[in-house]
Design a protein around this motif. Structure first.
Motif, short mmCIF file in Angstrom:
data_model
loop_
_atom_site.label_atom_id
_atom_site.label_comp_id
_atom_site.label_asym_id
_atom_site.label_seq_id
_atom_site.Cartn_x
_atom_site.Cartn_y
_atom_site.Cartn_z
N GLY A 76 0.81 -1.21 0.00
CA GLY A 76 0.00 0.00 0.00
C GLY A 76 0.85 1.26 0.00
N ALA A 77 0.23 2.38 -0.36
CA ALA A 77 0.93 3.67 -0.37
C ALA A 77 1.50 3.95 1.02
CB ALA A 77 -0.02 4.78 -0.79
N GLY A 78 2.79 4.28 1.08
CA GLY A 78 3.45 4.60 2.33
C GLY A 78 3.83 3.39 3.18
N GLU A 79 3.50 2.20 2.73
CA GLU A 79 3.79 0.97 3.47
C GLU A 79 5.15 0.43 3.02
OE1 GLU A 79 1.05 -2.85 4.69
OE2 GLU A 79 1.03 -2.25 2.59
N ASP A 80 5.87 -0.26 3.91
CA ASP A 80 7.12 -0.88 3.50
C ASP A 80 6.88 -2.36 3.18
OD1 ASP A 80 7.78 -2.63 5.90
OD2 ASP A 80 7.75 -0.67 6.88
N TYR A 81 7.83 -2.96 2.47
CA TYR A 81 7.70 -4.35 2.05
C TYR A 81 7.47 -5.29 3.23
CZ TYR A 81 9.33 -3.52 -2.80
OH TYR A 81 9.47 -3.12 -4.10
N ASP A 82 8.27 -5.16 4.30
CA ASP A 82 8.17 -6.10 5.41
C ASP A 82 6.80 -6.05 6.07
OD1 ASP A 82 10.79 -6.79 4.85
OD2 ASP A 82 11.64 -5.76 6.59
N THR A 83 6.27 -4.85 6.28
CA THR A 83 4.95 -4.70 6.88
C THR A 83 3.89 -5.32 5.98
OG1 THR A 83 5.66 -2.69 8.01
CG2 THR A 83 3.28 -3.01 7.77
N ALA A 84 3.98 -5.03 4.68
CA ALA A 84 3.01 -5.58 3.73
C ALA A 84 3.08 -7.10 3.69
CB ALA A 84 3.25 -5.01 2.35
N ALA A 85 4.28 -7.67 3.74
CA ALA A 85 4.43 -9.13 3.68
C ALA A 85 3.74 -9.80 4.86
CB ALA A 85 5.90 -9.51 3.64
N LEU A 86 3.96 -9.29 6.06
CA LEU A 86 3.33 -9.88 7.24
C LEU A 86 1.81 -9.70 7.16
CD1 LEU A 86 3.54 -11.31 9.94
CD2 LEU A 86 3.90 -9.07 11.01
N ARG A 87 1.35 -8.51 6.81
CA ARG A 87 -0.08 -8.24 6.70
C ARG A 87 -0.74 -9.17 5.69
NH1 ARG A 87 -2.39 -5.71 2.86
NH2 ARG A 87 -0.58 -4.49 2.21
N GLU A 88 -0.16 -9.24 4.50
CA GLU A 88 -0.74 -10.07 3.43
C GLU A 88 -0.74 -11.56 3.81
OE1 GLU A 88 -2.29 -9.51 0.63
OE2 GLU A 88 -2.02 -7.35 0.41
N ALA A 89 0.35 -12.04 4.39
CA ALA A 89 0.41 -13.46 4.76
C ALA A 89 -0.65 -13.78 5.81
CB ALA A 89 1.80 -13.81 5.28
N GLN A 90 -0.77 -12.95 6.81
CA GLN A 90 -1.76 -13.19 7.86
C GLN A 90 -3.18 -13.11 7.31
OE1 GLN A 90 0.32 -12.26 12.06
NE2 GLN A 90 -0.48 -10.43 11.07
N GLU A 91 -3.43 -12.13 6.44
CA GLU A 91 -4.77 -11.99 5.86
C GLU A 91 -5.13 -13.20 5.01
OE1 GLU A 91 -4.97 -8.40 3.54
OE2 GLU A 91 -4.89 -7.10 5.31
N GLU A 92 -4.24 -13.59 4.12
CA GLU A 92 -4.57 -14.68 3.20
C GLU A 92 -4.63 -16.04 3.90
OE1 GLU A 92 -3.01 -14.86 -0.74
OE2 GLU A 92 -2.78 -12.69 -0.82
N LEU A 93 -3.81 -16.23 4.94
CA LEU A 93 -3.83 -17.50 5.67
C LEU A 93 -4.91 -17.51 6.74
CD1 LEU A 93 0.01 -17.99 6.11
CD2 LEU A 93 -1.49 -19.24 4.54
N GLY A 94 -5.43 -16.34 7.11
CA GLY A 94 -6.45 -16.25 8.15
C GLY A 94 -5.89 -16.55 9.53
N VAL A 95 -4.68 -16.03 9.80
CA VAL A 95 -4.03 -16.25 11.09
C VAL A 95 -3.59 -14.91 11.67
CG1 VAL A 95 -3.18 -18.53 10.39
CG2 VAL A 95 -1.69 -16.54 10.13
N SER A 96 -3.28 -14.94 12.96
CA SER A 96 -2.61 -13.79 13.58
C SER A 96 -1.47 -14.35 14.43
CB SER A 96 -3.58 -12.96 14.43
OG SER A 96 -4.14 -13.75 15.46
N GLY A 97 -0.43 -13.56 14.60
CA GLY A 97 0.73 -14.03 15.36
C GLY A 97 1.75 -14.79 14.52
N LEU A 98 1.68 -14.64 13.21
CA LEU A 98 2.66 -15.27 12.32
C LEU A 98 4.01 -14.59 12.53
CD1 LEU A 98 2.60 -17.38 9.94
CD2 LEU A 98 2.45 -15.42 8.41
N PRO A 99 5.11 -15.33 12.52
CA PRO A 99 6.41 -14.67 12.60
C PRO A 99 6.66 -13.81 11.36
CG PRO A 99 6.70 -17.04 12.25
CD PRO A 99 5.23 -16.80 12.42
N GLN A 100 7.52 -12.81 11.52
CA GLN A 100 7.85 -11.95 10.37
C GLN A 100 8.49 -12.80 9.28
OE1 GLN A 100 7.38 -8.52 9.74
NE2 GLN A 100 8.09 -9.15 7.72
N PRO A 101 7.92 -12.79 8.07
CA PRO A 101 8.54 -13.53 6.96
C PRO A 101 9.96 -13.03 6.70
CG PRO A 101 6.28 -12.90 6.42
CD PRO A 101 6.64 -12.18 7.69
N GLU A 102 10.83 -13.96 6.28
CA GLU A 102 12.23 -13.64 6.03
C GLU A 102 12.44 -13.32 4.55
OE1 GLU A 102 14.83 -16.68 7.53
OE2 GLU A 102 13.69 -16.85 9.39
N ARG A 103 13.14 -12.21 4.31
CA ARG A 103 13.46 -11.80 2.93
C ARG A 103 14.38 -12.81 2.27
NH1 ARG A 103 14.20 -5.49 1.82
NH2 ARG A 103 12.37 -4.72 2.93
#
Length: 174
Positions: A76-103
């Motif tokens: 999203g506008a103003g969002e960084d890659y790492d934040t977007a990756a965690l947000r998208e992974a949690q949203e699509e998997l339907g989970v919360s508390g996922l560890p930060q994905p590794e680049r």
């Protein structure tokens, strides 16, 4: 409002060939005008090492009804890659508390229709997944050999999300 409507109205950063922000536009305009933007892809494995695979719903803005071997989405506008990756992974998997994905890697994905920088990640999900029905029509965790067997048929039929397939190929080559 439909999922497709919300997606088309999302504000995205437009970037130059060095991935520097040069403006902002609505997602629908970005796709219609083939403007370069940012996206994330996350390969998800379960505790047994199997890879999360899914089929996108037919209402998705791009690549509707196709199989994908990664989760993710636009930054999203103003969002960084790492934040977007965690947000998208949690949203699509339907989970919360996922560890930060590794680049893992980053590349420019371009076709005659699309252009985006893709930051690729990996994460292990030990949580029970409940994929969003608006995003995911079917899903499973597959062993790598089974995934490769299915991918061959899906790709031959043109039923695999092309940037997800490229992410998979590049991750496998690491």
């Amino acid at each position: 409002m439909t999922q497709q409507g919300r997606s088309a109205d999302e504000l995205l950063d437009i970037v130059d060939d060095q991935d520097r922000v040069v403006g902002q536009r609505l997602r629908g305009e970005v796709y219609a005008e083939r403007l370069r933007h940012r996206s994330t892809s996350i390969r998800v494995r379960d505790a047994a090492g199997r890879i999360f695979v899914h089929r996108r719903t037919p209402t998705k803005l791009i690549f509707p009804g196709m199989y994908d071997v990664v989760v993710g989405g636009v930054v999203g506008a103003g969002e960084d890659y790492d934040t977007a990756a965690l947000r998208e992974a949690q949203e699509e998997l339907g989970v919360s508390g996922l560890p930060q994905p590794e680049r893992r890697l980053k590349f420019l994905f371009e076709t005659p229709e699309f252009s985006w920088f893709l930051q690729v990640y990996e994460v292990v999900c030990t949580l029970p997944v409940k994929p969003q029905p608006e995003e995911v029509e079917w899903w499973d965790f597959l062993p790598e050999d089974e995934l490769e067997r299915r991918l061959a048929g899906w790709a031959a039929a043109g039923h695999v999300v092309p940037d997800g397939l490229e992410c998979h190929r590049r991750l496998t080559a690491l």
